[in-house]
Each structure stands twice: as C-alpha cells, then as structure tokens.
Design a protein around this motif. Structure first.
Motif, PDB file in Angstrom:
ATOM      1  N   LEU A   1       0.826  -1.210   0.000  1.00 46.50           N
ATOM      2  CA  LEU A   1       0.000   0.000   0.000  1.00 46.50           C
ATOM      3  C   LEU A   1       0.859   1.258   0.000  1.00 46.50           C
ATOM      4  O   LEU A   1       0.491   2.271  -0.608  1.00 46.50           O
ATOM      5  CB  LEU A   1      -0.941  -0.016   1.210  1.00 46.50           C
ATOM      6  CG  LEU A   1      -2.062  -1.063   1.155  1.00 46.50           C
ATOM      7  CD1 LEU A   1      -2.835  -1.093   2.471  1.00 46.50           C
ATOM      8  CD2 LEU A   1      -3.012  -0.777   0.001  1.00 46.50           C
TER       9      LEU A   1
ATOM     10  N   HIS B   1      -1.673   8.288  -4.315  1.00 46.00           N
ATOM     11  CA  HIS B   1      -3.025   8.058  -3.804  1.00 46.00           C
ATOM     12  C   HIS B   1      -2.983   8.010  -2.276  1.00 46.00           C
ATOM     13  O   HIS B   1      -2.804   6.937  -1.704  1.00 46.00           O
ATOM     14  CB  HIS B   1      -3.588   6.728  -4.337  1.00 46.00           C
ATOM     15  CG  HIS B   1      -3.950   6.784  -5.782  1.00 46.00           C
ATOM     16  ND1 HIS B   1      -4.060   5.652  -6.563  1.00 46.00           N
ATOM     17  CD2 HIS B   1      -4.218   7.831  -6.600  1.00 46.00           C
ATOM     18  CE1 HIS B   1      -4.380   6.004  -7.792  1.00 46.00           C
ATOM     19  NE2 HIS B   1      -4.486   7.321  -7.838  1.00 46.00           N
TER      20      HIS B   1
ATOM     21  N   ASP C   1       2.110   1.700  -3.444  1.00 44.50           N
ATOM     22  CA  ASP C   1       0.995   2.170  -4.284  1.00 44.50           C
ATOM     23  C   ASP C   1       0.827   3.676  -4.126  1.00 44.50           C
ATOM     24  O   ASP C   1       0.609   4.399  -5.110  1.00 44.50           O
ATOM     25  CB  ASP C   1      -0.297   1.441  -3.862  1.00 44.50           C
ATOM     26  CG  ASP C   1      -1.489   1.878  -4.687  1.00 44.50           C
ATOM     27  OD1 ASP C   1      -1.344   2.071  -5.904  1.00 44.50           O
ATOM     28  OD2 ASP C   1      -2.583   2.044  -4.101  1.00 44.50           O
ATOM     29  N   TYR C   2       0.969   4.150  -2.883  1.00 47.57           N
ATOM     30  CA  TYR C   2       0.898   5.597  -2.628  1.00 47.57           C
ATOM     31  C   TYR C   2       2.035   6.334  -3.338  1.00 47.57           C
ATOM     32  O   TYR C   2       1.821   7.373  -3.980  1.00 47.57           O
ATOM     33  CB  TYR C   2       0.943   5.860  -1.127  1.00 47.57           C
ATOM     34  CG  TYR C   2       1.440   7.232  -0.753  1.00 47.57           C
ATOM     35  CD1 TYR C   2       0.634   8.351  -0.914  1.00 47.57           C
ATOM     36  CD2 TYR C   2       2.737   7.411  -0.262  1.00 47.57           C
ATOM     37  CE1 TYR C   2       1.102   9.619  -0.605  1.00 47.57           C
ATOM     38  CE2 TYR C   2       3.214   8.664   0.063  1.00 47.57           C
ATOM     39  CZ  TYR C   2       2.389   9.777  -0.111  1.00 47.57           C
ATOM     40  OH  TYR C   2       2.852  11.026   0.189  1.00 47.57           O
TER      41      TYR C   2
ATOM     42  N   ASN D   1       1.489   6.133  -7.339  1.00 46.93           N
ATOM     43  CA  ASN D   1       0.276   6.704  -7.928  1.00 46.93           C
ATOM     44  C   ASN D   1      -0.217   7.961  -7.223  1.00 46.93           C
ATOM     45  O   ASN D   1      -1.234   8.529  -7.624  1.00 46.93           O
ATOM     46  CB  ASN D   1      -0.840   5.653  -7.919  1.00 46.93           C
ATOM     47  CG  ASN D   1      -0.452   4.405  -8.687  1.00 46.93           C
ATOM     48  OD1 ASN D   1      -0.093   4.481  -9.853  1.00 46.93           O
ATOM     49  ND2 ASN D   1      -0.512   3.259  -8.012  1.00 46.93           N
TER      50      ASN D   1
ATOM     51  N   ARG E   1      -5.244   8.037  -0.206  1.00 45.09           N
ATOM     52  CA  ARG E   1      -6.322   7.218   0.355  1.00 45.09           C
ATOM     53  C   ARG E   1      -5.864   5.778   0.592  1.00 45.09           C
ATOM     54  O   ARG E   1      -6.396   5.085   1.455  1.00 45.09           O
ATOM     55  CB  ARG E   1      -7.541   7.239  -0.566  1.00 45.09           C
ATOM     56  CG  ARG E   1      -8.831   6.822   0.129  1.00 45.09           C
ATOM     57  CD  ARG E   1     -10.045   7.330  -0.584  1.00 45.09           C
ATOM     58  NE  ARG E   1     -10.128   8.786  -0.556  1.00 45.09           N
ATOM     59  CZ  ARG E   1     -10.566   9.484   0.494  1.00 45.09           C
ATOM     60  NH1 ARG E   1     -10.925   8.859   1.597  1.00 45.09           N
ATOM     61  NH2 ARG E   1     -10.627  10.798   0.442  1.00 45.09           N
ATOM     62  N   ALA E   2      -4.854   5.333  -0.165  1.00 45.82           N
ATOM     63  CA  ALA E   2      -4.301   3.983   0.052  1.00 45.82           C
ATOM     64  C   ALA E   2      -3.655   3.861   1.426  1.00 45.82           C
ATOM     65  O   ALA E   2      -3.476   2.752   1.946  1.00 45.82           O
ATOM     66  CB  ALA E   2      -3.272   3.662  -1.029  1.00 45.82           C
TER      67      ALA E   2
END
Length: 407
Positions: free
Chosen positions: A228, A237, A231-232, A235, A239-240
């Motif tokens: 996660l 993000h 992923d942050y 991207n 919210r991840a």
C-alpha cells in the motif's frame, strides 16, 4: 505543442514553478485525506498525525487508565529484569513504539516509512504517527523520533528487540545520525510468550483475538502494508494510506491493553479468570524465579481447573517438586500416591516416594516396596522406553543401597 508551451519548456523558472505547485497540491492532498500536519526540523520536513484518547477509553478488555494500577514489583517478573529495575519505572516515561516498513525481512534495504509513538499525559493517551511522504524525508523522521525518545526514555514494543529497534539503529547509521539512547526496553512479545506459549501463534493480532477481546474492523494484514505504501508512492493516492495509519494506530493502543492485561495476569491474588494453561505457564515462570509461594498458588489453581490427564500429570510433577522444596511432605506424598494409584507419571511417583521414605522417615521397607513397584512398571513398559537400561540400573542401585541399610 504550440509556441507558448515550447517557450515554457525552455524556461527553467517556469518548470520549477510547476514542480512547486504540484508539490503543494500533493501536500494538500495528503492533509485533506489523512488530517495531520507537515512538520519541519533541522533535517527537513515530514508528516505527522496525532490522535488523542481519554484515559477512560476501553480497548478490548481494559481501559487505558488501568496502567496506573500496576505494581512495579510485578514488572520485574513480567519482563524478566533483575532486582532494582522496578524502581526506575513510571508509566509516564513509557514510549510505546511500532513501525511500518517497506519490507518485513529487515536488513539495510528495509526502511521504516512510519513510526507510531504512544505516550501518557495526565489526562490523555496520545498517539503520534511520524510518516515520510518520500524517501528524502527519512532523516527528518528519524530526528523527530530521537527527540521523542529523549523525553520518554523507556521504550515499550512488541518484538521491538528483534525487529523495530535494530532496524531504526541501522537507518540512523545509514543517515549518519547519532544513536538513540534509552534507559530500558520492555518487549511485550517475550513477556507474552512466557504466559501464552500454548497458543498456536503469539503474534499481536493472535493475542488480540484470543486473549484481549479486540476485534479489528476491516483487518489489514501486516504483510500487505508495504504494498500500500508503494501504491501511494507510485500513484500519489493518499487514500491507500488510510488503512495503514489505522493499522498502526490500533497496534499502539493494543500495546497498552496488553501491558495492562499482563499486570493483572501476574497478580495471583486477582479474581481475574485464567485458564489452566495460563496458570500452568505462570507457575513455571515463578518456579524459575524461585518465588515458591506464587508458583505453588498458580499450579494449585491450574490443577483445580484442568480435565486433561496429560496436563494434570505435568502439573502434579511440578507441584509435588514445589511442595518438596518447601518441605510440605504431606501434600507431596498425597500427589505421589494419587499418581501411582491412577498409573500416571510412569516411575516418577514410585521413585519420589522411595526417596521420601528413605531420607525423610527412614522407613526402608516402604522405600524398598516403592522401588520394586517402579522396577515392575519399568519392565512392563520396556519396549517403549528408550532409556530402559539406564533407569533399570538406577533402580537396582537404589534397591541394593536400601537392602544394605536394613542389614
């Protein structure tokens, strides 16, 4: 691409402005999703989120304020520290710590991208989560951590001795920072294993589920946390990161519940309900510490509770040895007779009774009788006894000695 865009690409100041604007948008994005603030120190900028709990807040079985009621003497046995250590303890000096990392294997390539820190004030329990939005913020995060440890010099962790603290020390070296100094480290994993070694797993989530009555909503396994974070990073993000921050927050608060629970578990006068395996493990723990009264108390409670023949036999052996050490011969003899009557414990009860009659009451005929019964039992089980010859020789030696004493 038109002329305006081409000129914009050639203008360095314009590119820097775009990057600055993008950076500000990203900062605002993470703050809008997670709350928290950007913090700055001599090493740079990092992100910090703070949560505040009332001391009356109940997490699982216990409220946070239960930590006020622990007995300092107990901590010596809970954490297996030497005498005198308990006088240095004050829960207001505790810094509960848990890291989230880019990998679970450890080593120089693993980085703690988040450090959760919990501490008590007079009215609240505070959790601060230090987070690096990218790898260039690691030094600033570590500097903030060092300053916190200066204020709260007693570290409380779960597996921190093997994972979190060695990792933090490695990262300090990699960032050319000075080492952190703290008075002592209370690792709740080792304290938990001494009580709950009978569980299939002694992980924090296992203890939450099986012991502390804590249920995690939208449970996030620790193995999924690094993914996660990446992923942050890849991207952008934020919210991840929401479940990651939640996961770390619960870890910290659960450490308080666990330390409160251990304090109650170790109090043999407490009305707190423990099962037979917990009582047996505590009996062994205090036997090792040579606290015979507490050890006997836990063994007796375990014996009253268990229906397992296997566990009952183990407790009988341990408890009779404790009675023997305390010269409580009547209680010990009662256990040995019952074990022999129920054919439990192999030759153990016969040998112990033979020792008792030989050395304590000098009733040599009774000692001979017990030795012969032990030899008969051993002969009957010789096919499954790997040390048959050794035990047979010991019994023959005992029998010959007893016969000489009678003569």
């Amino acid at each position: 691409m038109n002329i305006k865009d081409k000129l914009k690409r050639l203008d360095p100041s314009s590119k820097e402005k775009d990057e600055l604007q993008s950076s500000k948008q990203n900062q605002n994005k993470i703050i809008s999703v997670l709350g928290g603030k950007l913090k700055e120190n001599q090493e740079g900028v990092f992100f910090k989120k703070k949560e505040k709990y009332q001391l009356q807040y109940k997490h699982g079985l216990h409220s946070l304020e239960g930590i006020k009621n622990y007995e300092k003497e107990q901590f010596k046995y809970i954490f297996n520290y030497k005498k005198g250590f308990e006088n240095r303890l004050d829960y207001r000096n505790f810094l509960f710590i848990d890291t989230e990392t880019t990998g679970l294997a450890g080593g120089t390539g693993t980085v703690p991208f988040m450090v959760g820190l919990g501490y008590f004030t007079e009215e609240n329990f505070i959790v601060e989560q230090l987070f690096m939005r990218d790898f260039d913020e690691e030094a600033a995060l570590l500097e903030a951590l060092k300053q916190m440890i200066k204020s709260y010099p007693i570290i409380v962790s779960f597996n921190g001795k093997s994972f979190d603290l060695p990792l933090i020390k490695t990262r300090l070296v990699m960032n050319r920072c000075r080492e952190i100094n703290y008075k002592c480290h209370l690792d709740l994993l080792h304290a938990s294993r001494r009580v709950w070694s009978h569980l299939e797993s002694c992980s924090l989530t296992s203890l939450e589920e099986n012991i502390l009555n804590i249920t995690r909503e939208d449970y996030l396994p620790g193995s999924e946390v690094p993914g996660l974070y990446f992923d942050y990073l890849n991207n952008n993000h934020p919210r991840a990161l929401v479940p990651v921050f939640r996961h770390n927050l619960i870890d910290i608060v659960s450490l308080v519940t666990l330390i409160n629970h251990l304090s109650l578990v170790h109090d043999h006068k407490s009305s707190f309900d423990l099962n037979e395996r917990e009582l047996f493990n505590l009996g062994k723990l205090y036997e090792k510490e040579k606290k015979m009264e507490k050890s006997i108390n836990f063994y007796e409670k375990a014996l009253d509770k268990t229906d397992s023949i296997y566990l009952k036999t183990k407790i009988n052996k341990k408890l009779s040895w404790q009675y023997k050490r305390e010269k409580k011969w009547k209680q010990a003899l009662k256990i040995w007779n019952k074990m022999a009557e129920n054919k439990r414990g192999g030759i153990f009860p016969y040998v112990e009774m033979a020792k008792y009659y030989e050395h304590q009451t000098r009733e040599y005929k009774k000692a001979i009788n017990c030795t012969k019964k032990a030899a008969a039992f051993l002969k009957e089980k010789r096919r499954i006894k790997t040390n048959y010859e050794e035990k047979k020789e010991e019994l023959e030696h005992r029998l010959n000695r007893l016969k000489r004493k009678i003569n």
